[in-house]
Design a protein around this motif. Sequence first.
Motif, PDB file in Angstrom:
ATOM      1  N   ASP A 234       0.819  -1.210   0.000  1.00 22.22           N
ATOM      2  CA  ASP A 234       0.000   0.000   0.000  1.00 22.22           C
ATOM      3  C   ASP A 234       0.853   1.260   0.000  1.00 22.22           C
ATOM      4  O   ASP A 234       0.568   2.205  -0.733  1.00 22.22           O
ATOM      5  N   TRP A 235       1.911   1.289   0.790  1.00 20.19           N
ATOM      6  CA  TRP A 235       2.704   2.497   0.982  1.00 20.19           C
ATOM      7  C   TRP A 235       3.586   2.838  -0.215  1.00 20.19           C
ATOM      8  O   TRP A 235       3.857   4.019  -0.452  1.00 20.19           O
ATOM      9  N   CYS A 236       4.053   1.848  -0.933  1.00 22.87           N
ATOM     10  CA  CYS A 236       5.191   2.032  -1.833  1.00 22.87           C
ATOM     11  C   CYS A 236       4.842   1.756  -3.281  1.00 22.87           C
ATOM     12  O   CYS A 236       5.693   1.301  -4.057  1.00 22.87           O
ATOM     13  N   ILE A 237       3.609   2.030  -3.693  1.00 26.34           N
ATOM     14  CA  ILE A 237       3.182   1.664  -5.040  1.00 26.34           C
ATOM     15  C   ILE A 237       2.707   2.878  -5.831  1.00 26.34           C
ATOM     16  O   ILE A 237       2.347   3.910  -5.263  1.00 26.34           O
ATOM     17  N   GLU A 238       2.714   2.709  -7.142  1.00 21.57           N
ATOM     18  CA  GLU A 238       2.010   3.626  -8.035  1.00 21.57           C
ATOM     19  C   GLU A 238       0.546   3.214  -8.013  1.00 21.57           C
ATOM     20  O   GLU A 238       0.207   2.080  -8.355  1.00 21.57           O
ATOM     21  N   ARG A 239      -0.332   4.102  -7.590  1.00 25.88           N
ATOM     22  CA  ARG A 239      -1.699   3.722  -7.227  1.00 25.88           C
ATOM     23  C   ARG A 239      -2.477   3.096  -8.379  1.00 25.88           C
ATOM     24  O   ARG A 239      -3.292   2.200  -8.162  1.00 25.88           O
ATOM     25  N   ASN A 240      -2.266   3.552  -9.585  1.00 20.54           N
ATOM     26  CA  ASN A 240      -3.086   3.084 -10.699  1.00 20.54           C
ATOM     27  C   ASN A 240      -2.654   1.729 -11.238  1.00 20.54           C
ATOM     28  O   ASN A 240      -3.442   1.047 -11.896  1.00 20.54           O
ATOM     29  N   THR A 241      -1.412   1.343 -10.977  1.00 20.20           N
ATOM     30  CA  THR A 241      -0.907   0.097 -11.544  1.00 20.20           C
ATOM     31  C   THR A 241      -0.527  -0.942 -10.494  1.00 20.20           C
ATOM     32  O   THR A 241      -0.457  -2.131 -10.799  1.00 20.20           O
ATOM     33  N   VAL A 243       2.419  -1.113  -9.283  1.00 17.05           N
ATOM     34  CA  VAL A 243       3.862  -1.307  -9.435  1.00 17.05           C
ATOM     35  C   VAL A 243       4.590  -0.549  -8.336  1.00 17.05           C
ATOM     36  O   VAL A 243       4.201   0.559  -7.953  1.00 17.05           O
ATOM     37  N   PHE A 244       5.666  -1.124  -7.816  1.00 19.69           N
ATOM     38  CA  PHE A 244       6.407  -0.485  -6.744  1.00 19.69           C
ATOM     39  C   PHE A 244       7.084   0.798  -7.206  1.00 19.69           C
ATOM     40  O   PHE A 244       7.595   0.885  -8.328  1.00 19.69           O
ATOM     41  N   GLN A 245       7.115   1.790  -6.308  1.00 20.30           N
ATOM     42  CA  GLN A 245       7.960   2.974  -6.454  1.00 20.30           C
ATOM     43  C   GLN A 245       9.211   2.696  -5.620  1.00 20.30           C
ATOM     44  O   GLN A 245       9.162   2.654  -4.394  1.00 20.30           O
ATOM     45  N   HIS A 246      10.325   2.498  -6.275  1.00 20.93           N
ATOM     46  CA  HIS A 246      11.478   1.888  -5.609  1.00 20.93           C
ATOM     47  C   HIS A 246      12.127   2.793  -4.572  1.00 20.93           C
ATOM     48  O   HIS A 246      12.701   2.283  -3.593  1.00 20.93           O
ATOM     49  N   PHE A 306      -6.559  -4.633  -5.791  1.00 17.75           N
ATOM     50  CA  PHE A 306      -5.633  -5.665  -5.325  1.00 17.75           C
ATOM     51  C   PHE A 306      -5.480  -6.809  -6.325  1.00 17.75           C
ATOM     52  O   PHE A 306      -4.480  -7.530  -6.276  1.00 17.75           O
ATOM     53  N   GLU A 307      -6.402  -6.942  -7.242  1.00 17.25           N
ATOM     54  CA  GLU A 307      -6.150  -7.852  -8.360  1.00 17.25           C
ATOM     55  C   GLU A 307      -4.974  -7.335  -9.182  1.00 17.25           C
ATOM     56  O   GLU A 307      -4.080  -8.116  -9.577  1.00 17.25           O
ATOM     57  N   ARG A 308      -4.941  -6.022  -9.449  1.00 11.70           N
ATOM     58  CA  ARG A 308      -3.829  -5.440 -10.200  1.00 11.70           C
ATOM     59  C   ARG A 308      -2.510  -5.622  -9.457  1.00 11.70           C
ATOM     60  O   ARG A 308      -1.476  -5.934 -10.067  1.00 11.70           O
ATOM     61  N   ILE A 309      -2.531  -5.410  -8.138  1.00 11.08           N
ATOM     62  CA  ILE A 309      -1.308  -5.571  -7.358  1.00 11.08           C
ATOM     63  C   ILE A 309      -0.836  -7.018  -7.405  1.00 11.08           C
ATOM     64  O   ILE A 309       0.364  -7.291  -7.587  1.00 11.08           O
ATOM     65  N   LEU A 310      -1.749  -7.969  -7.266  1.00 15.53           N
ATOM     66  CA  LEU A 310      -1.365  -9.375  -7.314  1.00 15.53           C
ATOM     67  C   LEU A 310      -0.754  -9.721  -8.669  1.00 15.53           C
ATOM     68  O   LEU A 310       0.281 -10.411  -8.739  1.00 15.53           O
ATOM     69  N   ARG A 311      -1.360  -9.263  -9.745  1.00 14.07           N
ATOM     70  CA  ARG A 311      -0.809  -9.550 -11.075  1.00 14.07           C
ATOM     71  C   ARG A 311       0.569  -8.897 -11.227  1.00 14.07           C
ATOM     72  O   ARG A 311       1.484  -9.487 -11.823  1.00 14.07           O
ATOM     73  N   ALA A 312       0.736  -7.681 -10.677  1.00 13.51           N
ATOM     74  CA  ALA A 312       2.035  -7.017 -10.758  1.00 13.51           C
ATOM     75  C   ALA A 312       3.099  -7.800  -9.997  1.00 13.51           C
ATOM     76  O   ALA A 312       4.243  -7.915 -10.456  1.00 13.51           O
ATOM     77  N   ARG A 313       2.743  -8.366  -8.837  1.00 10.61           N
ATOM     78  CA  ARG A 313       3.719  -9.136  -8.060  1.00 10.61           C
ATOM     79  C   ARG A 313       4.107 -10.431  -8.765  1.00 10.61           C
ATOM     80  O   ARG A 313       5.216 -10.931  -8.597  1.00 10.61           O
ATOM     81  N   ARG A 314       3.201 -10.981  -9.555  1.00  9.93           N
ATOM     82  CA  ARG A 314       3.502 -12.216 -10.271  1.00  9.93           C
ATOM     83  C   ARG A 314       4.271 -11.955 -11.569  1.00  9.93           C
ATOM     84  O   ARG A 314       5.035 -12.806 -12.022  1.00  9.93           O
ATOM     85  N   ASN A 315       4.070 -10.782 -12.145  1.00  9.26           N
ATOM     86  CA  ASN A 315       4.662 -10.498 -13.449  1.00  9.26           C
ATOM     87  C   ASN A 315       6.009  -9.782 -13.375  1.00  9.26           C
ATOM     88  O   ASN A 315       6.712  -9.705 -14.385  1.00  9.26           O
ATOM     89  N   THR A 316       6.356  -9.269 -12.199  1.00 10.84           N
ATOM     90  CA  THR A 316       7.593  -8.495 -12.040  1.00 10.84           C
ATOM     91  C   THR A 316       8.405  -9.100 -10.905  1.00 10.84           C
ATOM     92  O   THR A 316       7.869  -9.338  -9.823  1.00 10.84           O
ATOM     93  N   PRO A 317       9.690  -9.351 -11.091  1.00  7.34           N
ATOM     94  CA  PRO A 317      10.515  -9.902 -10.000  1.00  7.34           C
ATOM     95  C   PRO A 317      10.469  -9.001  -8.770  1.00  7.34           C
ATOM     96  O   PRO A 317      10.530  -7.770  -8.878  1.00  7.34           O
ATOM     97  N   ALA A 318      10.369  -9.633  -7.604  1.00  8.72           N
ATOM     98  CA  ALA A 318      10.295  -8.868  -6.368  1.00  8.72           C
ATOM     99  C   ALA A 318      11.644  -8.247  -6.072  1.00  8.72           C
ATOM    100  O   ALA A 318      12.687  -8.886  -6.189  1.00  8.72           O
ATOM    101  N   PRO A 319      11.661  -6.951  -5.679  1.00  6.00           N
ATOM    102  CA  PRO A 319      12.923  -6.341  -5.250  1.00  6.00           C
ATOM    103  C   PRO A 319      13.489  -7.080  -4.048  1.00  6.00           C
ATOM    104  O   PRO A 319      12.750  -7.530  -3.167  1.00  6.00           O
ATOM    105  N   ALA A 320      14.774  -7.238  -3.996  1.00  2.87           N
ATOM    106  CA  ALA A 320      15.402  -7.991  -2.914  1.00  2.87           C
ATOM    107  C   ALA A 320      15.276  -7.259  -1.586  1.00  2.87           C
ATOM    108  O   ALA A 320      15.283  -6.028  -1.536  1.00  2.87           O
ATOM    109  N   LEU A 321      15.153  -8.019  -0.508  1.00  4.56           N
ATOM    110  CA  LEU A 321      15.158  -7.425   0.824  1.00  4.56           C
ATOM    111  C   LEU A 321      16.580  -6.973   1.185  1.00  4.56           C
ATOM    112  O   LEU A 321      17.553  -7.634   0.812  1.00  4.56           O
TER     113      LEU A 321
END
Length: 321
Positions: A234-241, A243-246, A306-321
């Motif tokens: 929720d905190w670190c995303i571009e609201r419409n897509t 996608v993370f704001q790094h 949250f459907e969009r967020i879920l698809r974004a998490r599956r389609n884009t590699p997760a940034p490393a911790l």
Amino acid sequence: MAVFTPVSESDAQKLLTDYALGELVSLRGITAGIENTNYFLTTTEGEYVLTLFEVLTREQLPFYIELMHHLATHGVPVPEPQTLNDGTRLTTLHGKPCAIVSRLSGGYEPDPSAAHCALAGHTLARAHLAGRSFSISQPNLRGLSWWQENIPKVIPFLSGSQTELITQVLQEQTAFADSDTYRALPFGPAHCDLFRDNVLFDGTFEMPRMGGIIDFYFAGCDTWLFDVAVSVNDWCIERNTGVFQHDKLQAWLEAYASVRPFTDEEKLAWPVLLQAAALRFWVSRLYDFYLPRPAQTLKPHDPRHFERILRARRNTPAPAL
């Protein structure tokens, strides 16, 4: 926080006789949210929030009330449950369990900066560490078993592609929850709903100060990494897509890790837990949208977010911790 149960000023005045909080000055319903009835309660002694619990039972509530009390006594900025004259912190109004908590200063930031994200991450890590000495245990009631129970109820409202996605992710999460990696994740009391509107800030936008974390009524014992994933989704995303704001994500994760470093198992589990956090809120928003409870003031959230967020998490590699 929608108003499901009306509370009159006379109701509030009578309730206050059981506390040492002064006389009623004003009472105002809070329309945001979807789970409990909340009112801003002002007395001659201070500012409070009155909550009537519409779903949680009296048996479940001590976990939430006492967790807030525990965190407050350990210096974490959270609402402090007020103690009644009989020494308890939970009572009843209109047949519903209820509590009064202190109202924190500040307001929520709808478009947080990296500085806001860092403050939120730092404070959540402090809450996790303080929760290690909390003696009451209760599972996250919106965890895997809840997804398994309620996904079949919302599937009739979904398209074929949505059904395929939600079913596949549930199968993956069920399998992962039975893995050695999952069982090794740090675990304890977690907020489980730390969206940007559940954190208050003082100061200015350029120089924010932490006001505190609110609304613990979805809290439960879960992996702390799940709590982090819920937050950054929720905190670190571009609201419409979705996608993370790094820059925001990096600030959030670095501030958290400066208090509680991530383990090797958490680094392995991170991509899966980001999807788990997105699934949890997609399911709950689908349920609230298509199978709502009656309420005087209820604004269900768009589940497609949250459907969009879920698809974004599956389609884009997760940034490393």
